[in-house]
Write an enzyme that holds these catalytic residues in place. Structure first.
Site, PDB file in Angstrom:
ATOM      1  N   HIS A 158     -13.618  28.583 -88.898  1.00 12.89           N
ATOM      2  CA  HIS A 158     -14.055  27.571 -89.791  1.00 12.89           C
ATOM      3  C   HIS A 158     -15.357  27.172 -89.804  1.00 12.89           C
ATOM      4  CE1 HIS A 158     -10.002  28.806 -91.422  1.00 12.89           C
ATOM      5  NE2 HIS A 158     -10.735  28.469 -92.936  1.00 12.89           N
ATOM      6  N   LYS A 162     -14.402  20.870 -91.178  1.00  6.58           N
ATOM      7  CA  LYS A 162     -13.133  21.169 -91.539  1.00  6.58           C
ATOM      8  C   LYS A 162     -12.082  20.044 -91.020  1.00  6.58           C
ATOM      9  CE  LYS A 162      -9.180  24.488 -92.043  1.00  6.58           C
ATOM     10  NZ  LYS A 162      -8.723  23.989 -93.550  1.00  6.58           N
TER      11      LYS A 162
HETATM   12  N1  NDP Z   1      -6.750  27.159-100.538  1.00 11.12           N
HETATM   13  C1  NDP Z   1      -7.983  27.630-100.647  1.00 11.12           C
HETATM   14  O1  NDP Z   1      -8.251  28.887-100.716  1.00 11.12           O
HETATM   15  C2  NDP Z   1      -8.986  26.715 -99.718  1.00 11.12           C
HETATM   16  C3  NDP Z   1      -8.358  25.657 -99.617  1.00 11.12           C
HETATM   17  N2  NDP Z   1      -9.426  24.506 -99.050  1.00 11.12           N
HETATM   18  C4  NDP Z   1      -8.837  23.097 -98.609  1.00 11.12           C
HETATM   19  O2  NDP Z   1      -9.323  22.313 -99.667  1.00 11.12           O
HETATM   20  C5  NDP Z   1      -9.664  21.245 -99.336  1.00 11.12           C
HETATM   21  C6  NDP Z   1     -11.083  20.833 -99.714  1.00 11.12           C
HETATM   22  O3  NDP Z   1     -11.965  21.646 -98.860  1.00 11.12           O
HETATM   23  P1  NDP Z   1     -13.621  21.296 -99.235  1.00 11.12           P
HETATM   24  O4  NDP Z   1     -14.070  21.380-100.335  1.00 11.12           O
HETATM   25  O5  NDP Z   1     -14.206  22.324 -98.022  1.00 11.12           O
HETATM   26  O6  NDP Z   1     -13.746  19.841 -98.628  1.00 11.12           O
HETATM   27  P2  NDP Z   1     -14.711  18.829 -99.029  1.00 11.12           P
HETATM   28  O7  NDP Z   1     -14.703  17.776 -97.924  1.00 11.12           O
HETATM   29  O8  NDP Z   1     -16.104  19.515 -99.170  1.00 11.12           O
HETATM   30  O9  NDP Z   1     -14.133  18.187-100.215  1.00 11.12           O
HETATM   31  C7  NDP Z   1     -13.288  17.247-100.297  1.00 11.12           C
HETATM   32  C8  NDP Z   1     -13.791  16.319-101.660  1.00 11.12           C
HETATM   33  O10 NDP Z   1     -12.686  15.548-101.467  1.00 11.12           O
HETATM   34  C9  NDP Z   1     -12.896  13.983-101.526  1.00 11.12           C
HETATM   35  N3  NDP Z   1     -12.143  13.023-101.562  1.00 11.12           N
HETATM   36  C10 NDP Z   1     -11.762  12.579-100.063  1.00 11.12           C
HETATM   37  N4  NDP Z   1     -10.758  11.635-100.345  1.00 11.12           N
HETATM   38  C11 NDP Z   1     -10.406  11.619-101.680  1.00 11.12           C
HETATM   39  C12 NDP Z   1      -9.896  10.801-102.607  1.00 11.12           C
HETATM   40  N5  NDP Z   1      -9.149   9.711-101.801  1.00 11.12           N
HETATM   41  N6  NDP Z   1      -9.604  10.800-103.628  1.00 11.12           N
HETATM   42  C13 NDP Z   1     -10.450  11.834-104.356  1.00 11.12           C
HETATM   43  N7  NDP Z   1     -11.246  12.541-103.836  1.00 11.12           N
HETATM   44  C14 NDP Z   1     -11.582  12.311-102.452  1.00 11.12           C
HETATM   45  C15 NDP Z   1     -14.337  14.100-100.637  1.00 11.12           C
HETATM   46  O11 NDP Z   1     -15.121  13.233-101.019  1.00 11.12           O
HETATM   47  P3  NDP Z   1     -16.018  12.397 -99.823  1.00 11.12           P
HETATM   48  O12 NDP Z   1     -16.432  13.374 -99.124  1.00 11.12           O
HETATM   49  O13 NDP Z   1     -16.795  11.546-100.559  1.00 11.12           O
HETATM   50  O14 NDP Z   1     -15.084  11.515 -98.887  1.00 11.12           O
HETATM   51  C16 NDP Z   1     -14.869  15.427-101.128  1.00 11.12           C
HETATM   52  O15 NDP Z   1     -15.770  15.320-102.078  1.00 11.12           O
HETATM   53  C17 NDP Z   1      -9.297  21.313 -97.843  1.00 11.12           C
HETATM   54  O16 NDP Z   1      -8.146  20.868 -97.524  1.00 11.12           O
HETATM   55  C18 NDP Z   1      -9.588  22.573 -97.428  1.00 11.12           C
HETATM   56  O17 NDP Z   1      -8.728  23.133 -96.307  1.00 11.12           O
HETATM   57  C19 NDP Z   1     -10.908  24.929 -98.791  1.00 11.12           C
HETATM   58  C20 NDP Z   1     -11.187  26.133 -99.186  1.00 11.12           C
HETATM   59  C21 NDP Z   1     -10.351  27.242 -99.532  1.00 11.12           C
HETATM   60  O1  LIG Z   2     -11.270  24.338 -95.399  1.00 12.65           O
HETATM   61  C1  LIG Z   2     -11.550  25.476 -95.514  1.00 12.65           C
HETATM   62  O2  LIG Z   2     -12.860  25.802 -95.423  1.00 12.65           O
HETATM   63  C2  LIG Z   2     -10.516  26.317 -95.870  1.00 12.65           C
HETATM   64  N1  LIG Z   2      -9.265  26.196 -95.778  1.00 12.65           N
HETATM   65  C3  LIG Z   2      -8.210  26.755 -95.967  1.00 12.65           C
HETATM   66  C4  LIG Z   2      -7.188  27.126 -94.878  1.00 12.65           C
HETATM   67  O3  LIG Z   2      -7.125  25.958 -94.102  1.00 12.65           O
HETATM   68  O4  LIG Z   2      -6.710  27.810 -94.648  1.00 12.65           O
HETATM   69  C5  LIG Z   2      -8.578  28.127 -96.699  1.00 12.65           C
HETATM   70  C6  LIG Z   2      -9.798  28.689 -96.219  1.00 12.65           C
HETATM   71  O5  LIG Z   2      -9.381  29.284 -94.945  1.00 12.65           O
HETATM   72  C7  LIG Z   2     -10.989  27.820 -96.340  1.00 12.65           C
END
Ligand code: NDP
Ligand SMILES: O=C(O)C1=N[C@H](C(=O)O)C[C@H](O)C1
Length: 269
Positions: A158, A162
């Protein structure tokens, strides 16, 4: 005509949150009614950096309870961080809002607790460690292979921003393999790590290796070894758009569920 499904997105400024905002806005039977963002309150999404093209009716709250109370949404899509995602999911259920959770890193205890709350209130929750159809197939193919190959190592790769390791997908893959694989501690019985972590994390004797590098998005390779042969199953997400068809299916399906579903594979035909 049916009413649109009213959606709130938590984490709209994030890498996934931004894609989810586009998805919800571009799906005619979904309506984006609000967002939860701890850095903004009492404003609208079009006032937030990068969202000038969203409608001025999309309200942003820092407090999830206030958001759910005022907007009465049908569904929460959570894409935040492990601890926050868990708190949001619990708050949503307590306000009769159905959570679709992409956030990874929940503990088994948290999943059990959320399932109990969901069932006691007759509400659906979907927690999907990976929304990409290709990733779901990669996990299912790995599960099929594990019936014949008990020696397996998972390498998840990743981007370096992350927070959680191993990835939710890596853990879910190991759990699916565990359902069919005869339990086994792999490698030499006397093997010793001369540097901590050299062999990765251990899930039921399987090793999971986490690579974090700029330039990567989300990738996983599952390697099976047998006598004189190797089998590799691999999936790559090169763009976060790859996750959005899965999010759409979850929002559509969750209205018909009354329990917690962990993994997209459990709701696909
Ligand atoms: N299920 C799936 O297919 C996928 C899952 N994911 C998961 O999704 C999650 C997000 O990933 P990603 O978008 O890359 O991460 P990012 O860090 O880009 O986004 C997370 C967001 O959440 C915000 N945030 C943090 N704390 C809070 C809070 N207390 N209240 C509201 N918002 C908050 C952050 O703000 P700030 O940056 O200002 O702190 C940021 O905007 C991760 O857990 C990742 O593993 C990711 C990709 C695919
Ligand atoms: O944080 C990410 O980017 C992603 N998170 C998910 C995971 O923890 O498996 C899904 C995907 O791999 C992207």
């Amino acid at each position: 005509m049916n009413e649109p499904i009213k959606v709130v997105i938590a984490g709209p400024r994030g890498r996934m949150g931004r894609e989810a905002v586009k998805l919800v806005m571009n799906t005619s039977h979904f309506k984006l009614v609000g967002a939860i963002d701890y850095k903004y309150d009492d404003t609208t999404l079009n006032e937030v950096d990068g969202f000038t093209d969203t409608h001025d009716s999309v309200k942003v709250f820092s407090n999830p309870d206030d958001c759910f109370q005022e907007l009465l949404p049908d569904v929460l899509i959570d894409l935040t961080t492990p601890e926050t995602g868990y708190e949001h999911t619990k708050a949503a259920l307590l306000h009769n809002v159905r959570p679709v959770v992409g956030t990874t890193g929940f503990t088994d205890g948290q999943l059990d607790e959320l399932k109990e709350i969901a069932e006691s209130r007759g509400l659906g929750v979907i927690i999907a460690p990976n929304f990409a159809i290709g990733a779901v197939l990669m996990m299912k193919f790995s599960q099929m292979a594990a019936k014949y190959f008990e020696d397996v190592e998972i390498i998840e790769m990743h981007h370096d921003q992350k927070l959680d390791a191993p990835s939710g997908t890596g853990i879910k893959t190991a759990q699916m393999i565990q359902e069919v694989r005869t339990s086994k501690k792999q490698g030499h019985p006397n093997e010793k790590e001369t540097i901590d972590g050299a062999r990765g994390s251990d899930i039921d004797g399987m090793r999971v290796h986490s690579v974090r590098l700029p330039g990567l998005i989300a990738h996983q390779q599952v390697m099976f070894g047998g006598e004189g042969q190797l089998l590799t199953v691999r999936h790559d997400s090169h763009d976060r758009a790859s996750f959005m068809s899965g999010v759409r299916v979850c929002v559509d399906t969750i209205m018909k569920l009354d329990t917690l579903v962990y993994g997209l594979e459990n709701i696909l035909d």
